[in-house]
Scaffold this motif. Sequence first.
Motif, PDB file in Angstrom:
ATOM      1  N   PHE A 198     -34.954   7.274  -2.363  1.00  0.00           N
ATOM      2  CA  PHE A 198     -33.696   8.234  -2.123  1.00  0.00           C
ATOM      3  C   PHE A 198     -33.930   9.415  -1.405  1.00  0.00           C
ATOM      4  N   ALA A 199     -35.045  10.056  -1.432  1.00  0.00           N
ATOM      5  CA  ALA A 199     -35.354  11.261  -0.840  1.00  0.00           C
ATOM      6  C   ALA A 199     -35.431  10.967   0.951  1.00  0.00           C
ATOM      7  N   ALA A 200     -36.133   9.744   1.038  1.00  0.00           N
ATOM      8  CA  ALA A 200     -36.312   9.490   2.427  1.00  0.00           C
ATOM      9  C   ALA A 200     -34.817   9.388   3.062  1.00  0.00           C
ATOM     10  N   LEU A 201     -33.745   8.697   2.346  1.00  0.00           N
ATOM     11  CA  LEU A 201     -32.476   8.299   2.916  1.00  0.00           C
ATOM     12  C   LEU A 201     -31.944   9.626   3.154  1.00  0.00           C
ATOM     13  N   ILE A 202     -31.896  10.588   2.186  1.00  0.00           N
ATOM     14  CA  ILE A 202     -31.139  12.005   1.994  1.00  0.00           C
ATOM     15  C   ILE A 202     -31.542  12.782   3.522  1.00  0.00           C
ATOM     16  N   PHE A 203     -33.127  12.738   3.481  1.00  0.00           N
ATOM     17  CA  PHE A 203     -33.516  13.771   4.596  1.00  0.00           C
ATOM     18  C   PHE A 203     -33.186  13.067   6.016  1.00  0.00           C
ATOM     19  N   ALA A 204     -33.433  11.479   6.187  1.00  0.00           N
ATOM     20  CA  ALA A 204     -33.042  10.800   7.248  1.00  0.00           C
ATOM     21  C   ALA A 204     -31.586  11.043   7.773  1.00  0.00           C
ATOM     22  N   ILE A 205     -30.729  10.824   6.790  1.00  0.00           N
ATOM     23  CA  ILE A 205     -29.210  10.790   7.187  1.00  0.00           C
ATOM     24  C   ILE A 205     -28.817  12.363   7.618  1.00  0.00           C
ATOM     25  N   VAL A 206     -29.309  13.526   6.819  1.00  0.00           N
ATOM     26  CA  VAL A 206     -28.826  14.732   7.219  1.00  0.00           C
ATOM     27  C   VAL A 206     -29.565  15.003   8.501  1.00  0.00           C
ATOM     28  N   LEU A 266     -25.033  15.711  16.230  1.00  0.00           N
ATOM     29  CA  LEU A 266     -24.041  16.569  16.435  1.00  0.00           C
ATOM     30  C   LEU A 266     -24.385  17.892  17.009  1.00  0.00           C
ATOM     31  N   TRP A 267     -25.621  17.800  17.733  1.00  0.00           N
ATOM     32  CA  TRP A 267     -26.202  19.153  18.288  1.00  0.00           C
ATOM     33  C   TRP A 267     -25.464  20.095  19.133  1.00  0.00           C
ATOM     34  N   TYR A 268     -24.468  19.450  19.626  1.00  0.00           N
ATOM     35  CA  TYR A 268     -23.590  20.251  20.434  1.00  0.00           C
ATOM     36  C   TYR A 268     -22.753  21.146  19.575  1.00  0.00           C
ATOM     37  N   PHE A 269     -22.488  21.183  18.327  1.00  0.00           N
ATOM     38  CA  PHE A 269     -21.877  21.909  17.579  1.00  0.00           C
ATOM     39  C   PHE A 269     -22.846  23.270  17.022  1.00  0.00           C
ATOM     40  N   ILE A 270     -24.051  23.060  17.412  1.00  0.00           N
ATOM     41  CA  ILE A 270     -25.307  24.101  17.068  1.00  0.00           C
ATOM     42  C   ILE A 270     -25.471  24.289  15.621  1.00  0.00           C
ATOM     43  N   ILE A 271     -24.220  24.699  14.666  1.00  0.00           N
ATOM     44  CA  ILE A 271     -24.826  24.628  13.302  1.00  0.00           C
ATOM     45  C   ILE A 271     -25.270  23.502  12.738  1.00  0.00           C
ATOM     46  N   PRO A 272     -24.627  22.183  12.938  1.00  0.00           N
ATOM     47  CA  PRO A 272     -25.539  20.937  12.210  1.00  0.00           C
ATOM     48  C   PRO A 272     -26.915  20.933  12.823  1.00  0.00           C
ATOM     49  N   ALA A 273     -26.921  21.131  14.249  1.00  0.00           N
ATOM     50  CA  ALA A 273     -28.385  20.836  14.573  1.00  0.00           C
ATOM     51  C   ALA A 273     -29.456  22.120  14.006  1.00  0.00           C
ATOM     52  N   ILE A 274     -28.962  23.168  13.720  1.00  0.00           N
ATOM     53  CA  ILE A 274     -29.697  24.170  12.962  1.00  0.00           C
ATOM     54  C   ILE A 274     -30.051  23.698  11.375  1.00  0.00           C
ATOM     55  N   ILE A 275     -29.086  23.180  10.716  1.00  0.00           N
ATOM     56  CA  ILE A 275     -29.007  22.832   9.645  1.00  0.00           C
ATOM     57  C   ILE A 275     -30.091  21.363   9.629  1.00  0.00           C
ATOM     58  N   ALA A 276     -29.904  20.426  10.356  1.00  0.00           N
ATOM     59  CA  ALA A 276     -30.848  19.366  10.711  1.00  0.00           C
ATOM     60  C   ALA A 276     -32.270  19.888  10.918  1.00  0.00           C
ATOM     61  N   GLY A 277     -32.482  21.003  11.521  1.00  0.00           N
ATOM     62  CA  GLY A 277     -34.014  21.268  11.787  1.00  0.00           C
ATOM     63  C   GLY A 277     -34.589  22.051  11.000  1.00  0.00           C
ATOM     64  N   ILE A 278     -33.907  22.720   9.835  1.00  0.00           N
ATOM     65  CA  ILE A 278     -34.075  23.074   8.422  1.00  0.00           C
ATOM     66  C   ILE A 278     -34.986  22.175   7.627  1.00  0.00           C
ATOM     67  N   PHE A 279     -33.721  20.803   7.676  1.00  0.00           N
ATOM     68  CA  PHE A 279     -33.844  19.802   6.734  1.00  0.00           C
ATOM     69  C   PHE A 279     -35.261  19.254   7.033  1.00  0.00           C
ATOM     70  N   HIS A 280     -35.402  18.977   8.453  1.00  0.00           N
ATOM     71  CA  HIS A 280     -36.680  18.423   8.903  1.00  0.00           C
ATOM     72  C   HIS A 280     -37.976  19.107   8.347  1.00  0.00           C
ATOM     73  N   LEU A 281     -37.958  20.275   8.534  1.00  0.00           N
ATOM     74  CA  LEU A 281     -39.069  21.263   8.256  1.00  0.00           C
ATOM     75  C   LEU A 281     -39.209  21.198   6.874  1.00  0.00           C
TER      76      LEU A 281
END
Length: 74
Positions: A31-39, A46-61
């Motif tokens: 379950f944790a793997a799916l959540i992290f991968a999906i987010v 959606l990197w071109y919207f900037i905010i989702p990419a920042i959120i994704a970077g935080i989730f990746h870390l």
Amino acid sequence: MASQGSAGNVIAALCTVFFPGLGQLVQGRIFAALIFAIVCFGGYFLWYFIIPAIIAGIFHLWAIIDAATYKNTG
């Protein structure tokens, strides 16, 4: 898994560096793997919207730290 900082956790953290959620999957936490991968992949897509990419970077870390500090209580 053994204790925090064990070889298994280091391998899981390295897996997560290259593929978000893979370290959690290696540890058996589907379950944790799916959540992290999906987010992360959704935000990176959606990197071109900037905010989702920042959120994704935080989730990746967060996924890397989570894989490295996981303690199996079972």
